[in-house]
Design an enzyme around this catalytic site. Structure first.
Site: not given
Lengths: 932, 932
Positions: A403, A158, A34, A36
């Site tokens: 996000h 997430d 994951h 970001d």
């Protein structure tokens, strides 16, 4: 490129053998990372692995390593999500490595899921920017890998709560299913008990099913591996030690722990999923795969002794396919997954407002960079494309949807990086605008931009005696605005007529008008400020009264409909919890809103006021404190009352964190219900202390009733609907009957322990004492059955603002040669139709999205289907071909095949130049055009 | 296998092109990892990457990753050092991976350096165990990779000071050069100024040069990369960001910083070395190599603009080759690199004594596991090899040589792991011993072992009325010992004669004797304890007097030589610094000795005493405190006075860390000089507050005068030499004239901030209040010119102790059938010759090392060359072939070619069955034998 048969959904299951074990519990291990697109570090720092002192994370190495490891064992699988990173990596690879990766994708060993430029936030994004960023990411995958690279699964593991509009968009983009990790802790428990961790999300109340139906799965452990099975370099779980010659042989222990965890995960099919990865994992993928290989080997070896557990490398699409094959029916859900709480005092509702200035900058950048600049590129043609612009602006906007970007949950230096990227985009966009306007107007006059009009700074207008303003309107209908410019003279005359300050400015659809402005030597004096409490201001539509004792608003009336409500409005602050609390030690922070008390402090019972009244505008200026003021503004001819608030710097010398709200208290009988939009589109009903799908145990009476407001919120009863249109995403709630509160600004002294590790305490060299934020709320009072006719248009104008450019001095002496007005459309589109996207796709093709912007139940007039002719749409170009696409424009619409999770009905539109739009429908077209 | 021409030393330089740049500064980048064979984690935890919560380190992944990355670019190089880890990895690899690695080794891309099982400690190891562990590691490399796998460079980058005997061994093992990282900070500065960071170490004062000459290089930055250039996953230095499209392009900055560092490293040739790696680095080698590739690319690209810096992937042997080609002369050094200080109050002299129980257990394990067990395997032949023993014991001993193992600088749980491995080795060894003795004695009587004789526990002897003792003597000369056994009866008779307690036990060379012991029903009463201060004890050689007031020793006399000295001895403790100190905040810890004051506290001015006197032994038992006692013991016929000390648990209820010493104060005129051995072999001269190669600025008057004592220390003047032989490695010094102090035990309350992150505070479930340690010092007083004749033999007996086995009950009734005595040698070897190694090499071959154990200047008698006949050596086997090897037995001696760093002289011995040993020479042979 067609996807060969070996690709993702068609690979043998279990992969290694044709003999599918019957009655097995199949455990799908999904190796994933994951990544970001900015959070604690900037997106480029994450890519390179720079600033590892902040967080160890380097995406370039992740992709290097995963590809290496996939090649070592054909059973291994990996999914990749964030195209912003993949793109950075891909363009630095050798042709042979690119060919290797294509092969892995073709064989389904490397699978893209989600595939947007980033994994967008769901609470604070606007749908138009989300569609754009998804389109950019998916297009890259499409062009690079063809059909095998097209993600079949949306993957928002997430984001901190999930918007219904996102589900609707994902459905229209052709995804077969959607997985996420975070939902309310009570909801999760409830769904575990009810076996409703998989569900069918019906994400629109306007679009006919299954258009917006999305199969949705909740991952079992957030997006992390099960406890004890994290084999990343960032984890400390014991590796599988299977050399009997060495100490601590642990194969039996690992296998039995794994079987226990697998059997404890009860789902509706004999397939379960385990996410084997987490934040920025797989930088050294060998650790993961080496141990997963062993896990699979030793767990499956027990089948020879009768074990009924089968574990395999898998991907979300493979897992989804098995769920689909089970041919079950699934629980239906029609609301959304807000607010998100991970514990009883831990509501992630603060980020709805966090970093209000960034949120506004993102929103106005969407208007300027994504919409206006793209439109002008199309309308002006090749002449616009002689500058440094290009993908840059879109990428800046795309990463801002992440996000931890527009959500406001990044570190300060990262927020600065997002803003800087947008600012760079503005600079490049302005070159394009200048080129386009030069071409369209046949004038090479130097264009000047005033980016600081929000703080009344524009060196040109402040000093020049004569200048021109060109106003570009990105909407597909003509619009008039009051343009406010800082000047030093007291009276100006515009090229049209009379006193410039008394005049609106209008611009045609997808077009511009140019106005010349000159200082008047002997003009009238400026309107005077009257330092007294005004009784009322009004125009032809609205009348607003003020309390003569307090200077506060006291009522609002719609003169046309003859409706009137009591309306008082004031500013308050919640004292942010500092974590010292017997119930919980959770402080307010960038993510979490947790007031110390349910009763906010009032900033001032009364306002000092001044009044300015002209024929164009009437203003009541209210001062509540040195850090809160407001202008109540009513333009002639406007159906909206503007509240321009200025908040900050929030004082913290009392060591108290502050979360500032404005609250509208009305006589409307709301019965604990209010309404908020989802990502700026469809509106959802919210009821206090209530969730539609389970019996809520409310533990945070304020924070637990906050919802994201992306563009509007309203309260209503049978007679009256008061709608508030916002200029950015904000959080808000309706805590009291007839009341609507919106959080405007936050300044906090503690981190809320969700990873960002900074208190949300925004300062800068310009604002060393704390950030000052200014914004606008637009209030309309209408009868409920027609209220949308007003608020949809107001909100649209708020989102897509006119772009102003200036030129100094006289207009070109040969004024006749200059085109002083222009429209890109042959005719305005009807109000229900929004020209959502008009952007150059490649040399010959243009991407067009048309949108019906009303919900089916909103308006008797506007909620009807509308038909538009594509052939006669544009003034500068001829449409010579049309292909309809899915929403994300990575697939022909008629080739889009989605898993059917419920009986499908309805027929598809034929591909005609006449396009009918039903309520809330967005249709996406690739147009082959030639310039006229 | 012969090494192909592409291998290490023969590859083109610079590797990529034939056109060697003239007048270039060549920067040799040496990618490497430093993998401790146990430290904060156990060796197997390090191998697997278990317990990453303690320290992130997993060697299996390092080797996986490095091999992958070497394959990606043929320019890349890597060195690997610790064969204990490489072996664990290698045996789990597929044949194709093994073939790949062989290829990398053949091409010189993967190069082994050092190559022992571990990187041994230099201050606390005994040469015999070091030779064994080096032999094991190098043999594995030899058998796996042939000549290309043979390390040419010794590489001790981490040990905390460097022993001359290690250098001597490395020279005799055929290494061309030696590199290390740690030396006294003053020495480093001095050598930088003098350009003496490379030197020629003449490591023996007995062996003719260049036999023990070793080229030695000091690495520029310990063993770390230059500051700012650490690209491991464990580092935070910025990666090279060379994508101009992304933020923070930093190529120019990186290149200019690198050039600055390269040019600042001034050496004597135009070649410099940079170690690019550190502890457990390269787990994800991609990070390192990707950035190093770029560094090389961008730095060398500047050559086109006239840059004179050339950077290349290299290895220590390639760098060494370039130094050799420079054909310079190098500074000569004849002392050693002890003590090591990294700052003015930070002397690493505590670990000389740290974990005294582990140090003793390692030493006695060497005697049992390495020597006795190996000898018996050879002597008894195949009959011995029917058990679980094999490599296990040797590996347990080999890992214990690591510089965080016997050094005492590991965490407690790791110390426990080393001890457990040794204990496992003992168990396996005992099976072999039982098998061997059964074969040699023709008796299948069950052998019983008493491993706890050190604490007077042996269930058999304590309960049995009749038992037999078999005593194996691992020395090549007959020896007699007093055997001390715990019994419950008061009188026993041995099979030989009279009272068992009055009799020595003797055993033939490399052989055993068996004695039967029976309880005497009406024997004499046990010797009585007399609780009074004795006046004196004496035997035929020594007389020891005691102070009647204090009970302390007061003099020692050699009755034979008629010399006598005043000698008082007592126990003291230094108060360990807790770090609260104005001069420095360095506390004492596992590594560092830093007393709070130069004056130690006396434990007691007087001793309570008891005396036991028999015809065999006289003992004066002294009690100084509840935690310090001693037995002063003199055996009949012994030239050594034994001081058996028992120390612990050291009290810490006063919150003071304690470092306990015993100090011998004599009338010898030492003139601030004393002598210590190096790894149990040659002796070096030490002078207070003095270093032979630079002018010392002494800042720690005690710790800065401590040196490692591995087997002995002595003080002397023209008339007298008092030699103290120790039973393990200890630290000691001569602070006062005529004085010698030895540190016995340490208990500390603070960590010394060198990484181990634990105070050295040993407790266990057996010793919850703190470890109790017992040990022996053997004192001899001789005339200096002949003192070695005594202390060499005493020390040899201390190192190689008899192995006792027991059998219960009557001996075999057919006593005549049992061989009750046996010698593996046809005749004893002369005293100067030590049979250092006798071990089975493979089915047919036996490895033999013979050693001259006297220095050339030590003894008029014993320092003469000695000749031994190999053919007539053994009693059980015939030597049918002899090949002489280098010391580490990984090369035929006549094929050993070392770089000549000084004119070579001397001729080689012909390969004859008669072997001549010169002082301090060790010769190593592979014997082809057949059992007789």
């Amino acid at each position: 490129r067609r996807c060969p048969s070996a690709a993702l959904r068609d690979f043998e299951f279990p992969p290694r053998a044709g003999n599918k074990p019957p009655n097995m519990l199949n455990v799908h291990l999904v190796p994933h990372t994951h990544d970001d697109v900015g959070w604690l570090k900037t997106v480029d720092q994450y890519y390179y692995g720079d600033r590892n002192d902040i967080q160890h994370a380097g995406v370039q190495y992740i992709l290097d390593s995963v590809v290496d490891q996939l090649l070592k064992n054909p059973d291994r699988r990996f999914i990749y999500v964030e195209t912003a990173f993949f793109y950075r990596w891909w363009k630095r690879q050798s042709p042979s490595m690119q060919q290797t990766v294509r092969q892995l994708v073709d064989e389904g060993r490397l699978e893209f899921v989600n595939g947007g430029w980033c994994m967008s936030d769901e609470a604070t994004t606007h749908y138009s920017a989300v569609i754009d960023q998804m389109t950019m990411g998916l297009r890259f995958l499409n062009e690079t890998f063809g059909a095998c690279g097209r993600p079949r699964v949306a993957w928002h593991i997430d984001p901190f709560g999930h918007a219904r509009e996102h589900a609707s968009m994902f459905a229209q983009m052709g995804y077969d299913g959607f997985f996420f990790g975070r939902l309310d802790y009570q909801d999760r428990t409830h769904r575990m008990v009810q076996l409703e961790q998989e569900l069918l999300w019906r994400a629109s109340d306007s679009l006919p099913p299954p258009t917006a139906d999305l199969f949705t799965g909740i991952l079992p452990n957030g997006y992390n591996p099960p406890e004890g099975f994290c084999w990343d370099q960032s984890c400390d779980d014991p590796p599988i030690r299977d050399d009997p010659d060495l100490e601590d042989y642990n194969v039996n222990d690992v296998v039995s722990r794994f079987l226990g965890i697998a059997k404890a995960q009860v789902r509706r099919t004999n397939h379960i999923i385990m996410t084997m990865g987490s934040d920025f994992q797989y930088e050294n993928a060998n650790l993961w795969y080496k141990n997963l290989d062993k896990l699979i080997l030793y767990v499956n070896a027990l089948q020879a002794n009768g074990s009924k557990v089968n574990v395999l490398y898998s991907t979300p699409s493979c897992y989804l396919q098995e769920l689909h094959r089970a041919n079950l029916t699934w629980a239906l859900k029609t609301d959304d997954f807000f607010p998100y709480a991970d514990s009883d005092h831990d509501f992630w509702t603060g980020y709805f407002t966090s970093r209000p200035a960034l949120k506004r900058y993102e929103r106005i950048s969407n208007s300027n960079l994504q919409v206006t600049c793209n439109q002008l590129e199309v309308l002006a043609g090749p002449a616009s494309r002689t500058g440094p612009f290009g993908e840059g602006e879109k990428k800046a906007m795309a990463v801002a949807q992440h996000h931890d970007a527009v959500s406001g949950t990044e570190k300060q230096h990262v927020a600065n990086d997002y803003a800087r990227r947008l600012a760079n985009g503005w600079q490049r966009c302005q070159v394009l605008v200048s080129n386009s306007l030069a071409a369209l107007s046949a004038s090479s006059a130097k264009r000047i931009y005033c980016d600081n009009l929000n703080i009344s700074v524009c060196p040109l207008t402040e000093s020049s005696r004569k200048f021109a303003v060109t106003v570009y309107n990105p909407l597909a209908r003509p619009v008039s605005w009051a343009v406010r410019l800082p000047v030093n003279g007291s009276a100006y005359v515009s090229s049209d007529s009379g006193d410039f300050r008394r005049k609106y400015i209008s611009a045609p659809p997808l077009g511009y008008s140019t106005y010349s402005v000159s200082l008047l030597q002997n003009g009238p004096p400026p309107a005077s400020m009257k330092p007294r409490h005004p009784a009322a201001i009004q125009n032809e539509y609205l009348r607003v009264t003020f309390d003569p004792d307090t200077g506060l608003l006291s009522s609002l009336a719609n003169l046309e409909t003859k409706q009137s409500i009591k309306l008082t409005q004031n500013f308050y602050w919640y004292n942010a919890s500092d974590g010292n609390n017997t119930e919980s030690n959770q402080p307010s922070g960038a993510y979490i809103f947790r007031p110390n008390s349910s009763t906010p402090f009032i900033i001032s019972q009364t306002a000092k006021t001044e009044t300015v009244q002209t024929s164009v505008v009437q203003e009541v200026r209210q001062w509540f404190s040195p850090w809160v003021s407001q202008v109540v503004r009513l333009y002639a001819g406007s159906r909206a009352l503007e509240l321009e608030w200025t908040v900050g710097p929030l004082p913290i010398d009392d060591s108290l964190g502050k979360e500032v709200i404005t609250r509208l208290d009305t006589s409307i009988q709301t019965a604990e219900v209010f309404y908020t939009d989802s990502n700026g589109r469809e509106v959802l009903r919210r009821k206090k202390d209530f969730r539609p799908t389970w019996t809520l145990k409310q533990s945070e009476p304020i924070a637990g009733n906050y919802y994201p407001i992306n563009s509007r919120a309203f309260i209503k009863d049978d007679a009256d609907q008061l709608t508030v249109v916002t200029d950015r995403s904000q959080g808000g709630g309706s805590i009291h009957n007839g009341s609507l509160e919106i959080m405007l600004h936050r300044r906090l002294l503690y981190d809320d322990v969700r990873g960002v590790a900074e208190p949300l305490n925004e300062t800068s060299h310009i604002f060393p004492d704390g950030l000052v934020v200014r914004g606008r709320l637009l209030l309309s009072l209408e009868r409920p059955p027609v209220a949308a006719d007003t608020h949809r248009l107001i909100a649209q104008e708020m989102v897509l603002q006119p772009l102003l450019t200036f030129t100094d001095g006289d207009l070109n002496p040969n004024t006749r040669l200059e085109v002083r007005g222009f429209s890109g459309l042959q005719a305005a589109l009807p109000p229900a139709v929004h020209l959502l996207t008009l952007t150059q796709w490649d040399q010959d093709l243009v991407l067009l999205r048309l949108e019906h912007q009303f919900q089916s139940w909103e308006s008797k007039v506007s909620s009807q289907p509308v038909t538009v002719s594509l052939q006669k749409l544009f003034s500068t170009m001829e449409v010579v071909g049309v292909s309809e696409m899915n929403l994300s424009a990575n697939q022909w619409k008629d080739e889009m095949r989605r898993f059917a999770w419920a009986p499908q009905t309805g027929t598809r539109d034929p591909r005609l130049p006449h396009v009918t739009l039903r309520p809330m429908e967005i249709r996406t077209f690739l147009l082959r055009v030639v310039l006229r």
